[in-house]
Structure formats: structure tokens, C-alpha cells
Design a protein around this motif. Structure first.
Motif, short mmCIF file in Angstrom:
data_model
loop_
_atom_site.label_atom_id
_atom_site.label_comp_id
_atom_site.label_asym_id
_atom_site.label_seq_id
_atom_site.Cartn_x
_atom_site.Cartn_y
_atom_site.Cartn_z
N PHE A 48 6.23 48.69 27.49
CA PHE A 48 7.33 49.63 27.71
C PHE A 48 6.78 51.00 28.09
CE2 PHE A 48 8.87 46.64 24.38
CZ PHE A 48 9.86 46.03 25.09
N PRO A 49 7.49 51.76 28.94
CA PRO A 49 8.67 51.34 29.70
C PRO A 49 8.24 50.57 30.96
CG PRO A 49 8.17 53.63 30.21
CD PRO A 49 7.14 53.18 29.21
N PHE A 50 9.13 49.72 31.45
CA PHE A 50 8.87 49.04 32.72
C PHE A 50 10.17 48.93 33.51
CE2 PHE A 50 9.73 45.54 29.76
CZ PHE A 50 10.54 44.67 30.48
N ILE A 63 15.64 39.48 31.61
CA ILE A 63 14.55 40.48 31.51
C ILE A 63 13.61 40.14 30.36
CG2 ILE A 63 14.05 42.92 31.00
CD1 ILE A 63 16.78 43.55 32.44
N LEU A 64 14.18 39.79 29.21
CA LEU A 64 13.37 39.56 28.02
C LEU A 64 12.67 38.20 28.04
CD1 LEU A 64 15.66 41.25 25.34
CD2 LEU A 64 13.58 42.15 26.39
N ALA A 65 12.96 37.37 29.06
CA ALA A 65 12.21 36.11 29.23
C ALA A 65 10.72 36.39 29.36
CB ALA A 65 12.72 35.38 30.47
N HIS A 66 10.38 37.60 29.78
CA HIS A 66 8.96 37.98 29.91
C HIS A 66 8.25 38.02 28.56
CE1 HIS A 66 8.73 39.02 34.19
NE2 HIS A 66 10.01 39.34 34.06
N PHE A 67 9.01 38.01 27.45
CA PHE A 67 8.39 38.11 26.13
C PHE A 67 8.30 36.77 25.41
CE2 PHE A 67 9.78 42.29 27.32
CZ PHE A 67 8.67 43.06 27.00
N ILE A 68 8.63 35.69 26.13
CA ILE A 68 8.38 34.34 25.59
C ILE A 68 6.87 34.21 25.38
CG2 ILE A 68 8.41 31.88 26.17
CD1 ILE A 68 11.07 32.42 27.69
N ASP A 69 6.49 33.66 24.25
CA ASP A 69 5.07 33.54 23.90
C ASP A 69 4.45 32.40 24.71
OD1 ASP A 69 2.61 33.60 22.77
OD2 ASP A 69 3.25 33.13 20.72
N GLU A 70 3.79 32.75 25.80
CA GLU A 70 3.17 31.77 26.69
C GLU A 70 1.68 32.08 26.86
OE1 GLU A 70 4.12 29.18 28.96
OE2 GLU A 70 5.97 28.99 27.83
N ASN A 88 23.30 38.82 25.65
CA ASN A 88 23.71 39.25 26.99
C ASN A 88 22.81 38.52 28.00
OD1 ASN A 88 23.54 40.76 29.50
ND2 ASN A 88 24.67 42.40 28.48
N HIS A 89 23.44 37.74 28.86
CA HIS A 89 22.71 36.90 29.83
C HIS A 89 21.73 37.71 30.69
CE1 HIS A 89 22.32 33.44 32.59
NE2 HIS A 89 22.34 34.33 33.56
N MET A 90 22.15 38.91 31.11
CA MET A 90 21.29 39.73 31.99
C MET A 90 20.09 40.29 31.22
SD MET A 90 22.64 39.11 34.74
CE MET A 90 21.51 40.09 35.73
N GLN A 91 20.30 40.68 29.97
CA GLN A 91 19.17 41.12 29.15
C GLN A 91 18.18 39.97 28.96
OE1 GLN A 91 20.59 42.80 25.44
NE2 GLN A 91 20.91 44.81 26.36
N ALA A 92 18.72 38.75 28.82
CA ALA A 92 17.88 37.58 28.60
C ALA A 92 16.95 37.32 29.78
CB ALA A 92 18.74 36.36 28.31
N GLN A 109 12.86 49.79 25.71
CA GLN A 109 12.53 48.97 24.54
C GLN A 109 13.31 47.68 24.68
OE1 GLN A 109 10.63 48.53 21.91
NE2 GLN A 109 9.39 50.33 22.32
N TYR A 110 13.07 46.72 23.78
CA TYR A 110 13.75 45.42 23.88
C TYR A 110 15.25 45.56 24.14
CZ TYR A 110 9.52 43.28 21.91
OH TYR A 110 8.23 42.86 21.69
N PHE A 111 15.92 46.42 23.40
CA PHE A 111 17.37 46.54 23.56
C PHE A 111 17.80 47.95 23.95
CE2 PHE A 111 16.50 43.00 20.65
CZ PHE A 111 17.01 41.98 21.44
N ASP A 112 16.89 48.64 24.60
CA ASP A 112 17.20 49.96 25.17
C ASP A 112 16.95 49.86 26.67
OD1 ASP A 112 17.48 52.58 25.92
OD2 ASP A 112 15.77 53.35 24.76
N MET A 113 18.01 49.52 27.40
CA MET A 113 17.90 49.29 28.84
C MET A 113 18.95 50.11 29.58
SD MET A 113 17.45 45.15 29.05
CE MET A 113 16.44 44.25 27.88
N GLU A 114 18.55 50.59 30.75
CA GLU A 114 19.46 51.41 31.56
C GLU A 114 19.48 50.89 32.99
OE1 GLU A 114 19.53 55.99 33.28
OE2 GLU A 114 17.94 55.41 31.88
#
Length: 340
Positions: free
Chosen positions: A134-136, A119-126, A113-117, A153-158
Motif C-alpha cells: 500500500f498504496p497502489f 482488487i483484493l484477489a491479489h492478497f490470496i496466499d499463492e 463487495n464484488h469490486m473490492q474482491a 489499505q485493504y478496505f480504504d479504497m477511492e
């Protein structure tokens, strides 16, 4: 003993950027983006032209990503692709290619899901980039979307707040068009705003539901304001461009921050992350950083290259799903509209 190396190819083709990335255990080895200049002459993305350009770009972009990562396609463990939301024709190109390659290599296919991506870009290992705990709260702001999301959580978003009409990026781009600035106008408004007076021209703030957004009224207000002023003085835009841009940007940032403050207060969450193309805006980044001092927030702002549409963010979702063995099958279809 070294942990197993998991190589994920991410493919992003939701709008007008064709992108491919290779990630190894969540670390970006390559992130190639081919932008489409053809839309500039039309003042916006033309879907039919976008899908044709994706067809031309997708093979060289993926080839380049694999070469830059210094691996072979046979090293890949999984292929992640944007399923939606986005432009149907563009999504079909990425989806079809991902399915074909996964089938040819006999490796798992992972839909994203593009929109989840975003958000989860923050978890790229940099290195030197802290990941949110979590939660944020995530505020996704782009040309097509404006949302506030509670991330448990990674795939628990509201989704707790979203635009009821135009997205914030659209408000920037369409206002820029009214001012005679070329497409995409958002970055140009940001540039001209640097030297302007943000309180020179007061623009209205829309009154909408609790955590929802509306930008169509603001866009109309800008249009009527400019028409009126240009009637009085034909050089009004040229003489006041920096002040107009600064005032418009100030209004938009205030709208976003008001909702974010309210969301933080209601949920009690003080970890705030932003994503999406508009989060590259310098004024929004500064306002978010100021929130750390004003409201005790802890803010997370991704690197510029992970804010606009890119395949690294698709790849990190692919990696997280790969660890969960959350794969899809060949019957998967692209969807222009898709929920969390």
C-alpha cells in the motif's frame, strides 16, 4: 505452535457464474466454478435464466468445494458471499444460501463487495506471487465495470476514474458481435488479434474527463466502419478479421494505458495491479509489463483463475474481514448497485 486454522467458505453469484471456494488462512484449498452455457445462444447474459441456473448449481458447487478442500462443513469458521454489485436475481440466490448456511452452522456471515474482491484477489496466499504494498493503483476491468482505484489499505479504497457509459468488456463483446463472432467475444478478439496488424485501421479514442473512460463512441465507430466496408466488399470481415481485431484491441489498450499513466503521474504511485475478467487479455497484460520498463512501474497481475468471477476472491475478503471481526447480521440484503 501452529496458528489457528481459519476456514472460510466464499460464495460468488453476481452474474452468470456460480462459484464456491474454501480458503484456509488466506490459502485456496478449492475454487469451483460452474459456468452457464445457456446465454451463448442469446449473445449475452439473460438475468432470469442466470438466477434459475444459480439455484440449480449452488448446492452441488458448494458441496464440491467442501469435498475438494477435504474438510467438513462443521470445520467452517465463516461464510463470505457477494452482496453486490451484480444482477439482483443472481445475487439473491447466493445471499439467501449464505444466510441459511451461516444460521444453520451458527457461524459468522460476511458480506463482500464484488469490486473490492477483484482488487483484493491479489492478497490470496499463492506461492511465487508477490502481493502489492500500500498504496497502489488498481485497474478493475470487466464486462460490467471499468475503474481506476487508489488503494490505501485493504478496505480504504477511492475510485479516481471510471466509465461514464459502457464497460471495457462490453466494448469487446459488442464489437465482436458486430463482427459476427459468438458470445463471449472478448477472448476471440484477443485470439484473432495475435496475427493482425494493430495499426491497419485507426479507430477514434474518446475525449472524456480526466481519469474517466467512455467506450460507447468506440463501439458506434466500429459499427459504422464495418457497415461502410461491408457495403463496398461483402467479404470485408472475413478477409480482414485479424487486422480489425488487432486494431480494435490496440485502440482499447491505448485508452486504458493513457488513463493509467495519467493516474500514476497524478498520484505519484508506481505500483499497479489489475483485476477483473478483461485482465485475462494478453495484450493488456503485455502493455502492463511494458510499463515496468517504460515508466518504472511495478505491476501485479493475478493468476487467470482469479481474474474472472470466482469465489476465491470472495473468500480472501471474507478472511481479511474475519480477522477484523467485521461480520454482518441476518438483516443484510443483496444490492444490485453498491459503492465502495
Amino acid at each position: 505452535m501452529n496458528p489457528q486454522k481459519i476456514y472460510i467458505l466464499g460464495i460468488e453469484s453476481s452474474c452468470d457464474d456460480t462459484s464456491a471456494a474454501i480458503l484456509c488462512n488466506g490459502k485456496v484449498l478449492s475454487n469451483v466454478v460452474a459456468s452457464q452455457k445457456i446465454h451463448e445462444q442469446y449473445g449475452g447474459v439473460v438475468p432470469e435464466l442466470a438466477s434459475r441456473a444459480h439455484q440449480q448449481n449452488i448446492v452441488p458447487v458448494i458441496d464440491q468445494a467442501i469435498k475438494r478442500a477435504n474438510i467438513n462443513k462443521e470445520d467452517l469458521n465463516g461464510i463470505a458471499f457477494t452482496r453486490g454489485p451484480g444482477l439482483m436475481g443472481s445475487l439473491l440466490v447466493g445471499t439467501s444460501f449464505a444466510k441459511s448456511l451461516a444460521l444453520a452452522l451458527d457461524i459468522p456471515l460476511i458480506d463482500v463487495n464484488h469490486m473490492q474482491a477483484h482488487i483484493l484477489a491479489h492478497f490470496i496466499d499463492e506461492e511465487d506471487f508477490e502481493k502489492p504494498e500500500f498504496p497502489f493503483l488498481a485497474m478493475t476491468i470487466s464486462g460490467g465495470h471499468t475503474q481506476i482505484v487508489k488503494v490505501n489499505q485493504y478496505f480504504d479504497m477511492e475510485v479516481i476514474g471510471q466509465t461514464i457509459d459502457d464497460a471495457v468488456g462490453e466494448a469487446f463483446d459488442k464489437s465482436a458481435k458486430i463482427l459476427g463472432l459468438p458470445y463471449p467475444g472478448g477472448p476471440l478478439i484477443d485470439k484473432h488479434a495475435q496475427n493482425g496488424n494493430p495499426k491497419a485501421f485507426p479507430f477514434p479514442k474518446p475525449k472524456v474527463g480526466d481519469l474517466d473512460f467512455s467506450f460507447s463512441g468506440l463501439k458506434t465507430a466500429v459499427l459504422y466502419f464495418i457497415q461502410k466496408k461491408v457495403k463496398e466488399n461483402s467479404n470485408f470481415i472475413e478477409e480482414n478479421l485479424e487486422d480489425i481485431c488487432a486494431s480494435l484491441q490496440y485502440t482499447i489498450i491505448n485508452i486504458l494505458m493513457d488513463k493509467l499513466k495519467k493516474a500514476s503521474k497524478q498520484t505519484g504511485i508506481k505500483s499497479i495491479a489489475i483485476g477483473g475478467g478483461v485482465s485475462a487479455n494478453s495484450g493488456i497484460r503485455k502493455a502492463l509489463k511494458d510499463g515496468e520498463h517504460k515508466y518504472g512501474w511495478k505491476t501485479f497481475i493475478p493468476k487467470f483463475e482469479y481474474t474472472t468471477d470466482n469465489a476465491a476472491m470472495i473468500g480472501i475478503v471474507g478472511y481479511l474481514k474475519y480477522l477484523e471481526k467485521d461480520f454482518t447480521d441476518m438483516s443484510v440484503v443483496a444490492k444490485a448497485r453498491i459503492k465502495f
